[in-house]
Design a protein around this motif. Structure first.
Motif, PDB file in Angstrom:
ATOM      1  N   MET A   1      47.736  33.411  26.055  1.00  0.00           N
ATOM      2  CA  MET A   1      47.240  34.039  27.264  1.00  0.00           C
ATOM      3  C   MET A   1      48.390  34.210  28.263  1.00  0.00           C
ATOM      4  N   ARG A   2      48.411  35.332  28.970  1.00  0.00           N
ATOM      5  CA  ARG A   2      49.407  35.561  30.022  1.00  0.00           C
ATOM      6  C   ARG A   2      48.799  35.098  31.350  1.00  0.00           C
ATOM      7  N   ILE A   3      49.285  33.968  31.850  1.00  0.00           N
ATOM      8  CA  ILE A   3      48.733  33.369  33.061  1.00  0.00           C
ATOM      9  C   ILE A   3      49.722  33.550  34.201  1.00  0.00           C
ATOM     10  N   ALA A   4      49.264  34.165  35.285  1.00  0.00           N
ATOM     11  CA  ALA A   4      50.084  34.338  36.474  1.00  0.00           C
ATOM     12  C   ALA A   4      49.720  33.267  37.501  1.00  0.00           C
ATOM     13  N   ILE A   5      50.710  32.855  38.284  1.00  0.00           N
ATOM     14  CA  ILE A   5      50.506  31.896  39.369  1.00  0.00           C
ATOM     15  C   ILE A   5      50.863  32.593  40.677  1.00  0.00           C
ATOM     16  N   PHE A   6      49.920  32.638  41.607  1.00  0.00           N
ATOM     17  CA  PHE A   6      50.197  33.208  42.923  1.00  0.00           C
ATOM     18  C   PHE A   6      50.532  32.074  43.882  1.00  0.00           C
ATOM     19  N   GLU A   7      51.801  31.979  44.256  1.00  0.00           N
ATOM     20  CA  GLU A   7      52.260  30.918  45.159  1.00  0.00           C
ATOM     21  C   GLU A   7      52.747  31.544  46.458  1.00  0.00           C
ATOM     22  N   ASN A   8      52.269  31.016  47.585  1.00  0.00           N
ATOM     23  CA  ASN A   8      52.735  31.523  48.875  1.00  0.00           C
ATOM     24  C   ASN A   8      53.135  30.418  49.837  1.00  0.00           C
ATOM     25  N   ALA A  92      46.097  43.139  38.195  1.00  0.00           N
ATOM     26  CA  ALA A  92      45.100  42.733  37.206  1.00  0.00           C
ATOM     27  C   ALA A  92      44.481  43.944  36.525  1.00  0.00           C
ATOM     28  N   VAL A  93      44.158  44.964  37.310  1.00  0.00           N
ATOM     29  CA  VAL A  93      43.574  46.184  36.747  1.00  0.00           C
ATOM     30  C   VAL A  93      44.553  46.864  35.790  1.00  0.00           C
ATOM     31  N   ALA A  94      45.836  46.805  36.118  1.00  0.00           N
ATOM     32  CA  ALA A  94      46.859  47.425  35.271  1.00  0.00           C
ATOM     33  C   ALA A  94      47.163  46.596  34.029  1.00  0.00           C
ATOM     34  N   GLY A  95      46.553  45.422  33.890  1.00  0.00           N
ATOM     35  CA  GLY A  95      46.756  44.598  32.702  1.00  0.00           C
ATOM     36  C   GLY A  95      48.036  43.793  32.735  1.00  0.00           C
ATOM     37  N   ALA A  96      48.540  43.475  33.943  1.00  0.00           N
ATOM     38  CA  ALA A  96      49.803  42.741  34.048  1.00  0.00           C
ATOM     39  C   ALA A  96      49.657  41.281  33.646  1.00  0.00           C
ATOM     40  N   TYR A  97      48.458  40.738  33.743  1.00  0.00           N
ATOM     41  CA  TYR A  97      48.221  39.345  33.350  1.00  0.00           C
ATOM     42  C   TYR A  97      46.771  39.208  32.896  1.00  0.00           C
ATOM     43  N   ASP A  98      46.507  38.125  32.169  1.00  0.00           N
ATOM     44  CA  ASP A  98      45.165  37.883  31.641  1.00  0.00           C
ATOM     45  C   ASP A  98      44.345  36.947  32.520  1.00  0.00           C
ATOM     46  N   ARG A 119      37.916  40.064  44.814  1.00  0.00           N
ATOM     47  CA  ARG A 119      36.742  39.329  44.332  1.00  0.00           C
ATOM     48  C   ARG A 119      36.143  40.004  43.104  1.00  0.00           C
ATOM     49  N   ARG A 120      36.455  41.275  42.901  1.00  0.00           N
ATOM     50  CA  ARG A 120      35.967  42.016  41.734  1.00  0.00           C
ATOM     51  C   ARG A 120      36.995  42.032  40.601  1.00  0.00           C
ATOM     52  N   SER A 121      37.875  41.057  40.601  1.00  0.00           N
ATOM     53  CA  SER A 121      38.942  41.002  39.594  1.00  0.00           C
ATOM     54  C   SER A 121      38.388  41.134  38.175  1.00  0.00           C
ATOM     55  N   PRO A 122      39.062  41.913  37.342  1.00  0.00           N
ATOM     56  CA  PRO A 122      38.636  42.033  35.947  1.00  0.00           C
ATOM     57  C   PRO A 122      39.071  40.845  35.088  1.00  0.00           C
ATOM     58  N   VAL A 123      39.872  39.938  35.656  1.00  0.00           N
ATOM     59  CA  VAL A 123      40.336  38.776  34.900  1.00  0.00           C
ATOM     60  C   VAL A 123      39.986  37.510  35.685  1.00  0.00           C
ATOM     61  N   PRO A 124      39.892  36.366  35.010  1.00  0.00           N
ATOM     62  CA  PRO A 124      39.542  35.121  35.710  1.00  0.00           C
ATOM     63  C   PRO A 124      40.612  34.714  36.722  1.00  0.00           C
ATOM     64  N   ILE A 125      40.153  34.186  37.869  1.00  0.00           N
ATOM     65  CA  ILE A 125      41.051  33.654  38.893  1.00  0.00           C
ATOM     66  C   ILE A 125      40.563  32.268  39.292  1.00  0.00           C
ATOM     67  N   GLU A 148      29.359  33.594  44.409  1.00  0.00           N
ATOM     68  CA  GLU A 148      28.674  33.181  43.189  1.00  0.00           C
ATOM     69  C   GLU A 148      28.464  34.334  42.216  1.00  0.00           C
ATOM     70  N   ASN A 149      28.222  35.519  42.719  1.00  0.00           N
ATOM     71  CA  ASN A 149      27.898  36.647  41.853  1.00  0.00           C
ATOM     72  C   ASN A 149      29.121  37.405  41.347  1.00  0.00           C
ATOM     73  N   TYR A 150      30.306  36.852  41.573  1.00  0.00           N
ATOM     74  CA  TYR A 150      31.543  37.460  41.061  1.00  0.00           C
ATOM     75  C   TYR A 150      32.045  36.570  39.925  1.00  0.00           C
ATOM     76  N   PRO A 151      31.737  36.940  38.687  1.00  0.00           N
ATOM     77  CA  PRO A 151      31.881  36.015  37.558  1.00  0.00           C
ATOM     78  C   PRO A 151      33.317  35.613  37.227  1.00  0.00           C
ATOM     79  N   ASN A 152      34.309  36.309  37.728  1.00  0.00           N
ATOM     80  CA  ASN A 152      35.689  35.947  37.416  1.00  0.00           C
ATOM     81  C   ASN A 152      36.365  35.130  38.510  1.00  0.00           C
TER      82      ASN A 152
END
Length: 386
Positions: A1-8, A92-98, A119-125, A148-152
């Motif tokens: 899996m390609r996992i990205a980390i968002f650090e700020n 995420a939409v462009a498929g840069a990470y899973d 919140r509508r991300s196509p991949v889990p966050i 709650e209703n945003y499954p990812n």
């Protein structure tokens, strides 16, 4: 899996840097590809040797700001966060990470998320929260419920149970804290000093008034010890007022078997310093330690060092593992008695402490932490599976 980390969160060293290192190295060891997404101008505390993508909009720091300036900077930071979220969504939409992990979040991160396309991300966050205290519990639960209703979206709390103040949610996830272990040095367990040999006690970390260092030193010096002992006090300071206060304490107390080190320790140097002491003092007294895992406590477990700490330091750990001694928070007389007991009986009790430390290190192993996160990220995971 390609996992990205968002650090700020930008810091030159410390447990935030090491926490990211746990994520990078343990997830890579499980076979995943890791990358970072950070704001423009972000400076890492260490090189993680993974790809980095910079997002437009620099971080906004307002730790020392006051009044209107703090409000202004806080609003700017919130606007920047919305910009980062939009760019993370596009990636995420462009498929840069899973999958994406936000390693240190608060309810404010989730509050902003409720108004963001992310919140509508196509991949889990996974948004990792390092504990929830009573004052923020209702705010955290409120924004988590709105997602709650945003499954990812996976609000995930580092804690010792499966509920937030007895309130369970199928859409809020929990994970045990990970230990910090020596990663740059090879160490062998120090032999337990016998009664006629000195033991070295370490007091480490960022100097803050809440740690009540001077109270500790006064109590320590008043103790009656039946064996040789040495106290090493290391402290890093971020602000001028803290540096002046620490220097005042050093001038008053240096000597008498106490050694001071006023500077930050990073990487191998930090690890060697922890490895070279026999035990750790953590007599911090602050309510937040009941709700947020103690990084120094989990350093002690990872390095197999017995501890002396107040009873508000992650009491769940001490209910399960006798890894040292505790005293009633804020009770200086009890602290003095506990220090004397800890030092005078160290050679007798240390084997028991070390056996319990080994058990605790297995329970809170970094690999188990990383595995738990990947279980949440599994594409076949059932949302109701906590």
């Amino acid at each position: 899996m390609r996992i990205a980390i968002f650090e700020n969160i930008m810091t030159p060293g410390g447990h935030e840097v090491d926490f990211d290192r746990i994520l990078v190295e343990e997830l890579r060891a499980l076979g995943h590809e890791i990358s970072f997404y950070v704001p423009e101008g972000f400076q890492f505390g260490m090189d993680y040797h993974v790809p980095v993508t910079y997002l437009a909009g620099a971080s906004v720091q307002y730790t020392s700001a006051r009044g209107l300036k703090k409000l202004f900077l806080s609003a700017r930071r919130e606007r920047r966060r919305f910009g980062w979220y939009r760019r993370l969504y596009s990636a995420a939409v462009a498929g840069a990470y899973d999958a994406l992990i936000v390693p240190t979040s608060t309810y404010r991160y989730l509050r902003a998320l409720t108004h963001s396309i992310l919140r509508r991300s196509p991949v889990p966050i996974i948004f990792i929260q390092h504990g929830v205290n009573p004052g923020e519990a209702s705010k955290f639960l409120y924004v988590a419920d709105r997602l709650e209703n945003y499954p990812n979206i996976y609000p995930t709390v580092i804690t010792f149970g499966d509920a937030i103040f007895d309130r369970k949610r199928d859409h809020i996830y929990t994970v045990l804290p990970p230990t910090f272990v020596p990663r740059d040095i090879k160490i062998e367990q120090k032999p337990i000093p016998q009664k006629d040999h000195p033991i070295t006690i370490g007091f480490f970390g960022q100097f803050r008034r809440e740690k009540r260092l001077e109270d500790l030193l006064q109590v320590y010096l008043a103790g009656n010890y039946r064996r040789p002992v040495r106290l090493l006090v290391q402290g890093s300071t971020m602000h001028d007022e803290d540096a002046k206060e620490f220097e005042r304490i050093i001038a008053l107390y240096e000597g008498h078997g106490i050694e001071f080190l006023h500077r930050g320790l990073i990487g191998a140097e930090w690890q060697r310093a922890i490895a070279n002491v026999d035990a750790l003092f953590m007599p911090y007294s602050a309510p937040r330690y009941r709700y947020h895992w103690g990084a120094m406590l989990f350093t002690a477990i990872g390095f197999r060092k017995p501890v002396l700490t107040s009873d508000d330091m992650n009491p769940e750990v001490f209910e399960s593992f006798h890894i040292g001694e505790t005293f009633p928070s804020g009770d200086m007389e009890a602290l003095g008695r506990t220090i004397e007991h800890f030092i005078n009986n160290y050679d007798v009790n240390a084997p028991k402490y070390h056996a319990e430390l080994a058990r605790a290190a297995e329970q809170y192993a970094p690999r188990k932490f990383a595995t738990r996160l990947t279980e949440l990220l599994s594409p076949h995971k059932n949302r109701g599976d906590r």
